[in-house]
Design a protein around this motif. Structure first.
Motif, short mmCIF file in Angstrom:
data_model
loop_
_atom_site.label_atom_id
_atom_site.label_comp_id
_atom_site.label_asym_id
_atom_site.label_seq_id
_atom_site.Cartn_x
_atom_site.Cartn_y
_atom_site.Cartn_z
N THR A 1 0.49 -1.52 0.20
CA THR A 1 -0.20 0.09 -0.01
C THR A 1 0.98 1.42 -0.32
OG1 THR A 1 0.18 0.24 2.21
CG2 THR A 1 -1.86 -1.14 1.62
N GLN B 1 3.20 1.62 3.28
CA GLN B 1 4.34 0.47 3.43
C GLN B 1 5.12 0.86 2.51
OE1 GLN B 1 1.12 -2.29 4.05
NE2 GLN B 1 2.56 -2.98 6.18
N GLY C 1 -1.55 -6.43 4.38
CA GLY C 1 -2.53 -7.14 4.45
C GLY C 1 -3.86 -7.72 3.46
N GLY C 2 -4.73 -8.03 4.38
CA GLY C 2 -5.68 -8.29 3.47
C GLY C 2 -5.53 -7.80 1.71
N SER C 3 -5.61 -6.30 1.73
CA SER C 3 -5.50 -5.95 0.64
C SER C 3 -4.64 -5.63 -0.18
CB SER C 3 -5.74 -4.13 1.11
OG SER C 3 -7.13 -3.88 1.93
N THR D 1 0.66 -8.84 7.39
CA THR D 1 1.68 -8.12 7.74
C THR D 1 0.37 -7.11 8.91
OG1 THR D 1 1.00 -5.78 6.59
CG2 THR D 1 3.51 -7.20 7.04
N THR D 2 -0.45 -8.09 8.33
CA THR D 2 -1.88 -8.00 9.83
C THR D 2 -2.04 -9.54 9.73
OG1 THR D 2 -2.97 -7.80 7.59
CG2 THR D 2 -2.19 -5.72 8.48
N THR E 1 -5.49 -18.81 1.86
CA THR E 1 -6.45 -19.06 0.73
C THR E 1 -7.11 -18.92 -0.52
OG1 THR E 1 -7.84 -16.73 1.58
CG2 THR E 1 -8.16 -18.25 3.53
N ILE F 1 -9.22 -17.69 -1.84
CA ILE F 1 -10.80 -17.24 -1.74
C ILE F 1 -10.30 -15.27 -2.48
CG2 ILE F 1 -12.44 -15.61 -0.78
CD1 ILE F 1 -12.26 -18.02 1.30
N LYS G 1 -18.38 -6.15 -4.61
CA LYS G 1 -18.34 -6.67 -4.42
C LYS G 1 -18.50 -8.30 -5.01
CE LYS G 1 -14.48 -7.86 -1.17
NZ LYS G 1 -13.73 -6.77 0.80
N LEU H 1 7.84 -8.03 11.45
CA LEU H 1 6.91 -7.10 10.28
C LEU H 1 5.58 -6.34 10.67
CD1 LEU H 1 7.62 -8.32 6.80
CD2 LEU H 1 8.92 -5.96 7.37
N SER I 1 5.15 -3.33 13.38
CA SER I 1 4.85 -1.50 13.54
C SER I 1 2.84 -1.69 13.50
CB SER I 1 5.33 -0.90 12.44
OG SER I 1 5.22 -2.00 11.13
P1 NAD Z 1 -5.24 -3.51 5.10
O1 NAD Z 1 -5.10 -5.04 4.32
O2 NAD Z 1 -6.37 -2.98 4.34
O3 NAD Z 1 -4.08 -3.21 5.53
C1 NAD Z 1 -5.14 -1.72 6.64
C2 NAD Z 1 -4.17 -0.85 6.92
O4 NAD Z 1 -3.15 -1.47 7.43
C3 NAD Z 1 -3.52 -0.25 5.00
O5 NAD Z 1 -2.74 1.10 5.28
C4 NAD Z 1 -2.31 -1.15 5.45
O6 NAD Z 1 -1.15 -0.55 4.96
C5 NAD Z 1 -2.18 -0.81 7.00
N1 NAD Z 1 -1.03 -2.23 7.58
C6 NAD Z 1 -0.57 -3.58 7.53
N2 NAD Z 1 -0.12 -3.78 8.49
C7 NAD Z 1 0.98 -3.11 8.77
C8 NAD Z 1 2.00 -2.98 9.30
N3 NAD Z 1 2.54 -4.05 9.67
N4 NAD Z 1 2.53 -1.55 10.24
C9 NAD Z 1 1.35 -0.78 10.15
N5 NAD Z 1 0.57 -0.17 9.07
C10 NAD Z 1 0.12 -1.38 8.37
O7 NAD Z 1 -6.73 -4.54 5.76
P2 NAD Z 1 -7.16 -5.91 6.47
O8 NAD Z 1 -7.09 -6.29 7.52
O9 NAD Z 1 -5.59 -7.12 6.68
O10 NAD Z 1 -7.08 -6.66 5.25
C11 NAD Z 1 -8.91 -6.54 4.85
C12 NAD Z 1 -8.74 -6.73 3.56
O11 NAD Z 1 -8.63 -7.89 3.34
C13 NAD Z 1 -10.44 -6.55 2.68
O12 NAD Z 1 -10.76 -6.53 1.69
C14 NAD Z 1 -10.89 -7.75 3.09
O13 NAD Z 1 -11.77 -8.49 2.16
C15 NAD Z 1 -9.71 -8.65 2.47
N6 NAD Z 1 -9.88 -10.50 2.89
C16 NAD Z 1 -9.73 -11.19 2.29
C17 NAD Z 1 -9.44 -12.70 2.59
C18 NAD Z 1 -9.70 -13.73 1.43
O14 NAD Z 1 -9.63 -14.78 1.97
N7 NAD Z 1 -9.84 -13.20 0.27
C19 NAD Z 1 -9.12 -13.02 3.38
C20 NAD Z 1 -9.61 -11.79 4.68
C21 NAD Z 1 -9.84 -10.44 4.05
#
Ligand code: NAD
Length: 356
Positions: free
Chosen positions: A40, A43, A94-96, A117-118, A125, A127, A136, A155, A158
């Motif tokens: 993102t 990051q 993360g998931g995004s 990192t989340t 998955t 998925i 969506k 990682l 933070s």
């Molecule tokens: P995200 O990936 O959107 O991250 C949220 C924010 O946190 C971003 O700005 C990111 O840069 C920041 N961030 C992430 N890790 C960090 C770290 N270690 N330190 C500092 N900042 C950090 O959030 P998410 O909850 O991981 O993912 C959500 C998305 O993932 C949704 O769109 C969801 O639908 C999708 N998802 C998909 C599946 C699947 O199996 N397909 C499973 C779970 C989630």
């Protein structure tokens, strides 16, 4: 032992401290030569460090990954992949970000290395959810499952305290619904209970001290197991509700999961005594739904949908939509019960089973 069906998903998992340093080695194992790194905007710096560690195998860095995998972003990234002549995708985030890599893998068949990192679990998955014209859609295909996942606790250090708590409870939600999935099995049950126990121990410690390395490592282990659950079996009411609410009111992903989970579990509880007992045991509490509600308080998470932007008038609309497309759930979907569940989650009240 009762009969069951278990389908294992292929994939290599590297777990530990500073294991992201082994990325170049993992790339060599794949016989890849040109790596496309994704992050993102937030990051990007971490992506640059990773890119440097790849030396001559680094091809390009794309740092415009955003929530909900919009197809326009995927097209933009895909053009960069083609320009850079990459033969391997690395998602750091993360998931995004992992969603973006999956969307590119779907269209190119390029191998993926995910470095989560989340605690969302997408890396484990097959998925993929994508957004086009505000809608969506989700699909399940082995084409998007990352070949390698690198879990490096460093990682995650933070990850802000708030997001750690909600992302961790988002992971617990995968494990909870896996315990009562229509296609659950003893192997997934084991992973799910271990996952809930690890996260239940770690999350309150992280809320008190977000740089507690041992707690970070336990949380990441729990998230890995939860992701494996999500990847292997079907989800029920909780995930469908979160999908509906998130889509209707553009609510943040992990917060929505955190608020809804105690209520969805309380609704299903009368139909899934064994799963509920497993959750309670893993959390070391008497009442599973109440235990999760209490966990969300301990991590300082929002507990009401109204706090994160859902309008009260949306309760009726969300109820209609939640009932519009029938899907499997251990307890049949009853209008009054679902409406009450959403209303309680909206107001931030405690969970209740709502049965006579
Ligand atoms: P995200 O990936 O959107 O991250 C949220 C924010 O946190 C971003 O700005 C990111 O840069 C920041 N961030 C992430 N890790 C960090 C770290 N270690 N330190 C500092 N900042 C950090 O959030 P998410 O909850 O991981 O993912 C959500 C998305 O993932 C949704 O769109 C969801 O639908 C999708 N998802 C998909 C599946 C699947 O199996 N397909 C499973 C779970 C989630």
């Amino acid at each position: 032992m009762e009969a069951f069906v278990y389908t294992g998903l292929p994939g290599r998992v590297v777990f530990g401290r500073r294991v992201a340093d082994q990325l170049a080695e993992e790339v060599r194992r794949m016989a890849a030569k040109r790596v496309f790194v994704m992050t993102t905007p937030m990051q990007r710096q971490d992506g640059e460090v990773l890119a440097t560690s790849l030396g001559g195998a680094f091809a390009a860095l794309y740092s415009n990954a955003v929530m909900h995998t919009p197809v326009e972003v995927t097209r933009d990234a895909l053009a960069e992949v083609e320009r850079s002549d990459a033969d391997c995708l690395v998602a750091l985030g993360g998931g995004s970000t992992i969603g973006l890599a999956k969307a590119i893998a779907l269209r190119t068949d390029l191998p993926q290395i995910a470095i989560p990192t989340t605690y969302a679990g997408s890396e484990m998955t097959p998925i993929l959810g994508e957004t086009e014209n505000g809608r969506k859609t989700t699909q399940r295909t082995p084409k998007v499952l990352p070949e390698v996942v690198i879990y490096d606790v460093e990682l995650t250090m933070s990850l802000p305290a708030g997001l750690s708590g909600t992302s961790g409870i988002n992971a617990i939600a995968h494990a909870v619904e896996a315990l009562y999935a229509e296609d659950t099995n003893p192997i997934i049950g084991m992973l799910a209970e271990q996952s809930i126990a690890a996260l239940g121990r770690a999350l309150p410690r992280l809320a008190a001290n977000p740089v507690d390395r041992e707690a970070r490592s336990d949380a990441q282990y729990g998230a890995f197991l939860a992701g494996a659950c999500l990847g292997s079996v079907g989800m029920g009411l909780h995930h469908k509700l979160c999908h509906t609410l998130g889509g209707l009111f553009d609510l943040p992903h992990s917060e929505t999961h955190t608020i809804v989970l105690p209520h969805a579990l309380a609704y299903n509880a009368p139909a899934v005594a064994k799963a509920v007992a497993g959750v309670a045991k893993a959390l070391e509490v008497d009442d599973a739904a109440q235990g999760i509600f209490e966990l969300s308080r301990k991590v300082g998470a929002p507990r009401a949908l109204k706090e994160i932007g859902m309008p009260e008038a949306g309760i009726a609309e969300a109820t209609d939509l939640a009932l519009a497309n029938p899907y499997w759930n251990p307890r049949p979907l009853e209008r009054e019960g679902i409406r009450n569940l959403i209303a309680r989650a909206w107001a931030g009240e405690g969970p209740r089973a709502d049965v006579d």
